[in-house]
Motif scaffolding. Structure first.
Motif, short mmCIF file in Angstrom:
data_model
loop_
_atom_site.label_atom_id
_atom_site.label_comp_id
_atom_site.label_asym_id
_atom_site.label_seq_id
_atom_site.Cartn_x
_atom_site.Cartn_y
_atom_site.Cartn_z
N GLN A 87 0.86 -1.31 0.08
CA GLN A 87 -0.08 0.19 -0.22
C GLN A 87 0.81 1.33 -0.04
OE1 GLN A 87 -3.37 -0.57 -0.33
NE2 GLN A 87 -2.89 -2.70 -0.17
N GLY A 88 0.72 2.01 -1.11
CA GLY A 88 1.63 3.03 -1.16
C GLY A 88 1.36 4.23 -0.12
N TYR A 89 0.28 4.27 0.41
CA TYR A 89 -0.12 5.38 1.67
C TYR A 89 0.54 5.11 2.92
CZ TYR A 89 -3.50 1.80 3.33
OH TYR A 89 -4.17 0.60 3.46
N GLU A 90 1.20 3.71 2.87
CA GLU A 90 2.09 3.29 4.04
C GLU A 90 3.52 3.54 3.96
OE1 GLU A 90 0.89 -0.46 4.89
OE2 GLU A 90 -1.11 -0.11 6.32
N GLY A 91 3.76 4.15 2.91
CA GLY A 91 5.20 4.34 2.42
C GLY A 91 5.93 5.38 3.42
N VAL A 92 7.09 5.40 3.66
CA VAL A 92 7.81 6.24 4.34
C VAL A 92 8.66 7.16 3.53
CG1 VAL A 92 9.84 4.67 4.77
CG2 VAL A 92 9.24 6.35 6.57
N LEU A 93 9.04 6.94 2.40
CA LEU A 93 9.83 7.87 1.32
C LEU A 93 9.15 7.61 -0.10
CD1 LEU A 93 13.38 6.64 2.55
CD2 LEU A 93 12.15 8.95 2.95
N ALA A 94 9.27 8.47 -0.68
CA ALA A 94 8.71 7.99 -2.16
C ALA A 94 9.64 8.97 -3.21
CB ALA A 94 7.23 8.96 -2.35
N VAL A 95 9.83 8.38 -4.25
CA VAL A 95 10.55 9.16 -5.37
C VAL A 95 9.95 9.60 -6.31
CG1 VAL A 95 12.65 8.84 -7.12
CG2 VAL A 95 12.68 7.79 -4.86
N ARG A 96 9.71 10.75 -6.70
CA ARG A 96 9.03 11.53 -7.76
C ARG A 96 9.83 11.96 -8.79
NH1 ARG A 96 6.96 15.98 -10.30
NH2 ARG A 96 4.64 15.82 -10.71
N ALA A 97 9.60 11.37 -10.10
CA ALA A 97 10.73 11.70 -11.37
C ALA A 97 9.80 12.33 -12.26
CB ALA A 97 11.32 10.55 -11.72
N ASP A 98 9.97 13.40 -12.96
CA ASP A 98 9.52 14.14 -14.21
C ASP A 98 10.60 14.58 -14.94
OD1 ASP A 98 10.30 16.59 -12.87
OD2 ASP A 98 8.21 16.91 -12.23
N ALA A 99 10.27 15.12 -15.99
CA ALA A 99 11.37 16.15 -16.97
C ALA A 99 12.24 16.89 -16.32
CB ALA A 99 10.48 16.61 -18.05
N ASP A 100 11.78 17.64 -15.20
CA ASP A 100 12.45 18.51 -14.51
C ASP A 100 13.54 17.75 -13.56
OD1 ASP A 100 10.98 20.59 -15.75
OD2 ASP A 100 9.40 20.64 -14.32
N GLY A 101 13.25 16.41 -13.14
CA GLY A 101 14.36 16.05 -12.00
C GLY A 101 13.57 15.18 -11.35
N LEU A 102 14.36 14.79 -10.16
CA LEU A 102 14.02 13.87 -9.22
C LEU A 102 13.95 14.66 -7.73
CD1 LEU A 102 13.65 10.89 -9.02
CD2 LEU A 102 16.33 10.72 -8.29
N LYS A 103 13.01 13.97 -7.15
CA LYS A 103 12.66 14.70 -5.75
C LYS A 103 12.41 13.40 -4.83
CE LYS A 103 10.39 19.05 -7.17
NZ LYS A 103 9.19 19.74 -7.14
#
Length: 172
Positions: A87-103
């Motif tokens: 379940q993603g909502y129980e996640g502690v960390l997340a990586v978001r990637a798009d054309a502008d970069g990575l968070k």
């Protein structure tokens, strides 16, 4: 997942979590990885090597975490949540990637002590910009990751290996 609590005479609780190896077959794992590769190629091709290195680093740090992958078409992004369950909502960390970069997002970022003022954003989930693989080894970032894992409400398993779970595209 089997969760057991042991209490001592001082009434402190200790949580032990046992999980068998991932129930994901080798074929399912390869298929999920191919889908992740395709999504990264679609939304953040210039950052493919960095995303791969960050995923590898986080999987090494959290070997039993499930990577829950979401596609956000309207935002042109892919998000990978590192969760103790599928379940993603129980996640502690997340990586978001798009054309502008990575968070790198800290799901409960608002609750984390941040003396170096590294976290950005005003929502509960706060983030840092990942400029390179060395970002995760910076002492302040390492401390934030440690704190985030420690305060997560759902503990990570001590044994086993997490799976890669692809969730349907978001229309939000």
């Amino acid at each position: 997942m089997n969760v057991k609590r042991k209490t001592s005479s001082r009434h402190s609780a200790q949580t032990k979590v046992k999980v068998a190896a991932s129930s994901q077959s080798a074929a399912e794992s390869r298929s999920a990885e191919a889908q992740v590769t395709k999504l990264i190629g679609q939304y953040a091709p210039a950052h493919f090597k960095l995303i791969t290195a960050i995923r590898r680093s986080l999987r090494k740090r959290l070997p039993t975490a499930h990577e829950v992958v979401y596609e956000y078409r309207n935002q042109g992004a892919v998000v990978i949540s590192f969760s103790p369950s599928g379940q993603g909502y129980e996640g502690v960390l997340a990586v978001r990637a798009d054309a502008d970069g990575l968070k790198l997002y800290f799901t409960q970022g608002r609750q984390l002590p941040d003396p170096e003022k590294l976290l950005q954003g005003s929502a509960n989930a706060r983030w840092i910009l990942v400029e390179g693989t060395s970002t995760l080894t910076r002492p302040g970032v390492t401390s934030l990751i440690d704190q985030a894992i420690a305060c997560n409400k759902v503990p990570f398993a001590n044994l086993g290996r997490g799976s890669v779970v692809i969730r349907s595209a978001s229309s939000k």
